[in-house]
Design a protein around this motif. Structure first.
Motif, short mmCIF file in Angstrom:
data_model
loop_
_atom_site.label_atom_id
_atom_site.label_comp_id
_atom_site.label_asym_id
_atom_site.label_seq_id
_atom_site.Cartn_x
_atom_site.Cartn_y
_atom_site.Cartn_z
N ALA A 81 0.84 -0.88 0.23
CA ALA A 81 -0.03 0.37 0.04
C ALA A 81 0.79 1.22 -0.03
O ALA A 81 0.94 1.73 -0.95
CB ALA A 81 -0.92 -0.12 1.36
N HIS A 82 2.07 1.60 1.03
CA HIS A 82 3.20 2.35 1.04
C HIS A 82 3.56 2.04 0.14
O HIS A 82 4.98 2.76 0.92
CB HIS A 82 2.60 2.98 2.70
N PHE A 83 3.89 1.35 -0.50
CA PHE A 83 5.34 0.79 -0.95
C PHE A 83 6.11 0.60 -2.59
O PHE A 83 4.92 -0.27 -2.82
CB PHE A 83 6.35 0.25 -0.01
N GLN A 84 6.70 1.45 -3.80
CA GLN A 84 6.36 1.35 -5.20
C GLN A 84 7.95 0.12 -5.20
O GLN A 84 8.73 1.30 -5.72
CB GLN A 84 5.57 2.21 -6.18
N THR A 85 7.64 -0.68 -5.43
CA THR A 85 8.92 -1.74 -6.04
C THR A 85 9.05 -1.34 -6.60
O THR A 85 8.38 -1.63 -7.94
CB THR A 85 8.37 -3.15 -5.57
N SER A 86 10.61 -1.72 -7.47
CA SER A 86 11.57 -1.06 -8.66
C SER A 86 12.13 -2.33 -8.92
O SER A 86 11.75 -2.31 -9.96
CB SER A 86 11.97 -0.02 -8.56
N HIS A 87 12.90 -2.65 -8.40
CA HIS A 87 13.66 -3.95 -7.99
C HIS A 87 13.96 -5.26 -7.18
O HIS A 87 13.14 -4.28 -5.45
CB HIS A 87 14.75 -3.76 -8.89
N TYR A 88 14.30 -6.37 -7.13
CA TYR A 88 14.09 -6.84 -5.84
C TYR A 88 15.75 -7.36 -5.65
O TYR A 88 16.40 -7.78 -6.92
CB TYR A 88 13.35 -7.45 -5.37
N SER A 89 16.39 -8.19 -4.47
CA SER A 89 17.75 -8.40 -4.42
C SER A 89 17.29 -9.66 -3.74
O SER A 89 17.55 -10.31 -2.52
CB SER A 89 19.11 -7.81 -4.39
N LEU A 90 17.40 -11.16 -4.13
CA LEU A 90 17.00 -12.29 -3.19
C LEU A 90 19.14 -12.79 -3.52
O LEU A 90 19.28 -12.75 -4.21
CB LEU A 90 16.41 -13.27 -3.79
N TYR A 91 20.07 -12.71 -1.98
CA TYR A 91 20.58 -13.67 -1.29
C TYR A 91 20.64 -14.53 -0.10
O TYR A 91 19.75 -14.50 0.39
CB TYR A 91 21.64 -12.46 -0.62
N LEU A 92 21.05 -15.39 -0.95
CA LEU A 92 20.96 -17.06 -0.57
C LEU A 92 21.95 -17.12 0.58
O LEU A 92 23.22 -17.57 -0.73
CB LEU A 92 20.46 -18.35 -0.92
#
Lengths: 153, 153
Positions: free
Chosen positions: B126-137
């Motif tokens: 609702a209060h955040f506009q995602t542009s990209h993400y990073s997932l690290y295992l």
DNA sequence: TTTGTTGCAAAACGTTTGCAGCCTC
DNA sequence: GAGGCTGCAAACGTTTTGCAACAAA
């Protein structure tokens, strides 16, 4: 749903780790652990160092040394978010969560999502033994979106 | 399945970005973009700086300046993995992927997982506009697991 | 007694900044 | 011609390291 973990419990985990690896149980190390235990959210080496000064005087070198040990026994997690200093976070008695990072103001929020968590945790690898993970979603927080609309020419 | 993107295409995107933001189209910026285009996996500022020396001499300051611009127009993604220097990665013509990081040797591997990707990308805030993400295992690669078994006392 | 650990300060590291000169626009 | 951009080097801030003194085992 969040399980409460007492200081005694994590102290036990730390002691066990130190013994197993033939490290010494110094008062400095326990003082740092106790200080970390008092924090709610994220913290960094500097906050820790300065926050402890009045209670128990430790050097910055010892702070970094101990943070290293606590990472190794998985009592804390290290995050490299901004380009500046590393952030740390307790890893005991805390529900698995993910991070929303505003690329404009740098603010970090946490959120939980069972579906995402399960999808990641159920993934197995033939040549990799996963211990933990970090998920960062980058974007704009509502405050920064509003500000951008205002300053739009 | 991986779409091929030509240098001309990304050059166009960069040019468009520079024009829109009233930045100058300097030869240094294009030289850096071209160098980045030649890399396959991850790279850092130092590799870029030293790798270019023979072709086109640019200063380290300009390298960092340009990396900043390329991030802003989403042609590259910045990763803060080790405590040391920042890693960068092309963001054009590359399938979304995730990272496996060995906590012992620091090696980074990539993997794709549709289920994880969909779980993350479908999440709305609702209060955040995602542009990209990073997932690290984080964990141990097979090589380090083997080595640890050998050196076990 | 041995040797891992501490505190201190200096060094290291990647990154940023200040400034004069240059070159897009 | 104006001012954004470059190269250079010095500065920055966090983290690491060297070393003598200390204290846990």
């Amino acid at each position: 749903m969040k399980e409460e973990v007492s200081y005694e419990e994590i102290k036990e985990i730390f002691t066990e780790y130190l013994r197993k690896h033939h490290h010494r149980k110094t008062p400095e190390r326990y003082a740092i652990l106790q200080q970390i235990y008092s924090y709610q959210g994220h913290f960094n080496a500097d906050v820790l160092f300065n926050g402890m000064k009045s209670d128990y005087r430790v050097s910055l070198a010892t702070v970094y040394n101990t943070l290293e040990l606590l990472q190794a026994c998985k009592l804390i997690i290290k995050h490299q978010l901004g380009g500046q200093f590393a952030q740390y976070e307790k890893a005991f008695g805390t529900a698995t969560h993910h991070h929303l990072i505003c690329t404009n103001c740098g603010k970090v929020k946490e959120f939980s999502d069972k579906q995402i968590r399960v999808a990641i945790q159920s993934r197995q690898f033939a040549h990799f033994q996963t211990s933990h993970y970090s998920l960062y979603l980058f974007g704009l927080c509502s405050k920064c979106i509003d500000e951008m609309k205002k300053t739009k020419s």
